[in-house]
Design a protein around this motif. Structure first.
Motif, mmCIF file in Angstrom:
data_model
loop_
_atom_site.group_PDB
_atom_site.id
_atom_site.type_symbol
_atom_site.label_atom_id
_atom_site.label_comp_id
_atom_site.label_asym_id
_atom_site.label_seq_id
_atom_site.Cartn_x
_atom_site.Cartn_y
_atom_site.Cartn_z
ATOM 1 N N LEU A 244 78.547 67.491 -1.478
ATOM 2 C CA LEU A 244 79.139 66.749 -0.370
ATOM 3 C C LEU A 244 78.529 65.357 -0.222
ATOM 4 N N SER A 245 79.326 64.460 0.322
ATOM 5 C CA SER A 245 78.851 63.105 0.605
ATOM 6 C C SER A 245 78.240 63.008 1.995
ATOM 7 N N TYR A 246 78.161 64.125 2.691
ATOM 8 C CA TYR A 246 77.592 64.158 4.036
ATOM 9 C C TYR A 246 76.756 65.423 4.181
ATOM 10 N N SER A 247 75.987 65.485 5.244
ATOM 11 C CA SER A 247 75.198 66.679 5.541
ATOM 12 C C SER A 247 75.370 67.035 7.011
ATOM 13 N N PHE A 248 74.837 68.171 7.404
ATOM 14 C CA PHE A 248 74.926 68.580 8.810
ATOM 15 C C PHE A 248 74.257 67.561 9.725
ATOM 16 N N ASP A 249 73.254 66.860 9.202
ATOM 17 C CA ASP A 249 72.543 65.867 10.023
ATOM 18 C C ASP A 249 73.412 64.666 10.383
ATOM 19 N N ASP A 250 74.568 64.537 9.725
ATOM 20 C CA ASP A 250 75.475 63.428 10.016
ATOM 21 C C ASP A 250 76.390 63.712 11.207
ATOM 22 N N PHE A 251 76.256 64.911 11.793
ATOM 23 C CA PHE A 251 77.163 65.315 12.870
ATOM 24 C C PHE A 251 76.420 65.820 14.093
ATOM 25 N N GLN A 252 77.083 65.675 15.221
ATOM 26 C CA GLN A 252 76.607 66.203 16.485
ATOM 27 C C GLN A 252 77.602 67.275 16.961
ATOM 28 N N PRO A 253 77.203 68.547 17.000
ATOM 29 C CA PRO A 253 78.111 69.578 17.525
ATOM 30 C C PRO A 253 78.505 69.277 18.972
ATOM 31 N N VAL A 254 79.775 69.517 19.289
ATOM 32 C CA VAL A 254 80.275 69.223 20.634
ATOM 33 C C VAL A 254 80.739 70.492 21.343
ATOM 34 N N SER A 255 81.730 71.185 20.757
ATOM 35 C CA SER A 255 82.308 72.338 21.456
ATOM 36 C C SER A 255 82.880 73.358 20.486
ATOM 37 N N HIS A 256 82.555 74.616 20.714
ATOM 38 C CA HIS A 256 83.173 75.742 19.995
ATOM 39 C C HIS A 256 84.446 76.091 20.770
ATOM 40 N N MET A 257 85.576 75.606 20.296
ATOM 41 C CA MET A 257 86.818 75.735 21.067
ATOM 42 C C MET A 257 87.401 77.141 21.047
ATOM 43 N N ALA A 258 87.471 77.762 19.853
ATOM 44 C CA ALA A 258 88.150 79.059 19.762
ATOM 45 C C ALA A 258 87.700 79.831 18.536
ATOM 46 N N ALA B 167 84.247 63.863 5.903
ATOM 47 C CA ALA B 167 83.398 62.767 5.427
ATOM 48 C C ALA B 167 83.739 61.455 6.129
ATOM 49 N N MET B 168 85.027 61.244 6.424
ATOM 50 C CA MET B 168 85.430 60.022 7.125
ATOM 51 C C MET B 168 84.743 59.914 8.484
ATOM 52 N N VAL B 169 84.668 61.032 9.197
ATOM 53 C CA VAL B 169 84.065 61.016 10.524
ATOM 54 C C VAL B 169 82.547 60.889 10.429
ATOM 55 N N ALA B 170 81.964 61.422 9.366
ATOM 56 C CA ALA B 170 80.514 61.275 9.174
ATOM 57 C C ALA B 170 80.121 59.806 9.117
ATOM 58 N N ARG B 171 81.030 58.961 8.630
ATOM 59 C CA ARG B 171 80.747 57.524 8.495
ATOM 60 C C ARG B 171 81.233 56.705 9.695
ATOM 61 N N ALA B 172 81.858 57.370 10.657
ATOM 62 C CA ALA B 172 82.429 56.654 11.803
ATOM 63 C C ALA B 172 81.337 56.184 12.767
ATOM 64 N N LYS B 173 81.658 55.173 13.556
ATOM 65 C CA LYS B 173 80.737 54.656 14.563
ATOM 66 C C LYS B 173 80.519 55.719 15.644
ATOM 67 N N PRO B 174 79.280 56.033 15.988
ATOM 68 C CA PRO B 174 79.006 57.086 16.979
ATOM 69 C C PRO B 174 79.115 56.583 18.415
ATOM 70 N N GLY C 278 92.504 67.718 2.591
ATOM 71 C CA GLY C 278 92.067 67.576 1.207
ATOM 72 C C GLY C 278 90.697 68.153 0.945
ATOM 73 N N ALA C 279 90.532 68.742 -0.256
ATOM 74 C CA ALA C 279 89.240 69.252 -0.741
ATOM 75 C C ALA C 279 88.581 70.193 0.264
ATOM 76 N N ASN C 280 89.352 71.185 0.723
ATOM 77 C CA ASN C 280 88.840 72.195 1.664
ATOM 78 C C ASN C 280 88.197 71.545 2.891
ATOM 79 N N SER C 281 88.833 70.507 3.407
ATOM 80 C CA SER C 281 88.481 69.796 4.648
ATOM 81 C C SER C 281 87.411 68.725 4.461
ATOM 82 N N THR C 282 86.862 68.568 3.263
ATOM 83 C CA THR C 282 85.716 67.662 3.106
ATOM 84 C C THR C 282 86.091 66.185 3.164
ATOM 85 N N ILE C 283 87.344 65.833 2.852
ATOM 86 C CA ILE C 283 87.749 64.425 2.866
ATOM 87 C C ILE C 283 87.771 63.875 4.293
ATOM 88 N N GLY C 284 88.491 64.554 5.180
ATOM 89 C CA GLY C 284 88.552 64.105 6.564
ATOM 90 C C GLY C 284 87.211 64.188 7.267
#
Length: 330
Positions: A115-129, A87-94, A79-85
């Protein structure tokens, strides 16, 4: 009783204090590396099931579950060019039990959406492909190379149209950037999905599309479409006759889409590093590389720091394209 001089006593006290502090810190630190994971892990894919992003995620997560000894459950929240899902993870327990798959669109969305989130709400993990895009054109368009396409566009102003799966998609931004660099005025035609794009491309109702290789290439082999270039830094191994955009007169034109894994900000560093290391090994396994290749992807892997740099680079690049092309949500 042995006599200890004052200097030796001070050294002994200092060493004892240091050891006690180290033991205390070790005891107080959360034992993530030893205990994690103790239950199932959720990976949110903010796109519909069965698409390229979903496919790559499921290939990698099945292998990751085997390596970690716990289930990795993939949940689609489109949904909404990926922003819905997202945003859910931005609010998830780390806590290392929730992740999200993101595409290059992650770096486009801040320029187009509130957006309801920003880049600061995430921790990059892996560039898969990486997902290279190929420039496919209608068979009826009288061009057989990128230079001929540019020449045709300049002789026929506003005649060229380019398709995409929606405003702000990688295909849209890539087409817009091509128009800017070539000095062409082209009309963007947004679609809902790839199937109608192919239908209109095959019937010459749209001039071109920047698209992954998987489906359109079969029509090239049947002489129903033409392919002029690939947006990657180097040629596709299975189709070495297709030149890169750089080789075709557009040096530095590299605009792959990509698939990466992110976690909520604050996810423990040792968990992030463990997942990143495991994925880097997974994507180089022979069967995974074949599955990726069959789906049009190039395995990457890489560290959290490398993904962070990619996000910074693409955010700046896409922001400039959006600004110069005057792109707005319709």
């Amino acid at each position: 009783m042995p006599i200890v001089n004052a200097s030796a006593r001070r050294e002994l006290i200092t060493a004892t204090a240091a050891i006690a502090a180290a033991i205390s810190a070790y005891a107080a630190a959360p034992a993530y590396a030893a205990a994690w994971p103790e239950k199932a892990i959720e990976v949110v894919v903010p796109y519909t099931p069965g698409g390229a992003t979903d496919t790559v995620t499921r290939i990698v997560m099945k292998k990751l579950a085997d390596r970690l000894g716990q289930p990795v459950i993939v949940n689609n929240k489109p949904g909404a060019n990926s922003t819905i899902g997202t945003a859910m993870v931005a609010r998830a327990k780390p806590d290392g039990y929730t992740f999200v798959t993101v595409l290059a669109a992650y770096t486009v969305n801040p320029h187009l959406y509130k957006l309801s989130y920003s880049f600061d709400d995430f921790q990059p993990v892996s560039h898969m492909a990486d997902l290279p895009l190929f420039l496919f054109v209608s068979k009826d368009l009288p061009v057989n190379s990128l230079s001929e396409l540019v020449e045709y566009g300049k002789k026929n102003p506003e005649a060229l149209t380019y398709a995409s799966s929606g405003t702000g998609s990688s295909a849209h931004l890539t087409g817009a950037n091509f128009g800017l660099q070539a000095g062409l005025k082209m009309t963007h035609i947004p679609y809902k999905g790839s199937a109608p794009i192919l239908t209109d491309l095959l019937s010459n109702r749209v001039s071109m599309v920047f698209d992954p290789i998987l489906v359109p290439m079969q029509y090239v082999k049947e002489n129903k479409l033409k392919v002029l270039a690939v947006t990657a830094a180097k040629r596709w191994e299975d189709e070495p006759n297709i030149p890169t955009m750089g080789e075709s007169g557009f040096p530095g034109f590299v605009m792959n889409s990509w698939v990466s894994l992110m976690a909520p900000a604050g996810t423990p560093k040792d968990i992030v590093e463990r997942v990143s290391t495991e994925i880097a090994a997974i994507v180089q396994e022979a069967d995974v590389k074949k599955l990726f290749n069959d789906a049009g992807f190039v395995p990457v892997g890489g560290s959290s720091a490398e993904l962070t740099e990619l996000i910074k680079k693409d955010t700046a690049m896409y922001g400039e394209i959006v600004r110069k092309a005057g792109i707005k949500l319709e």
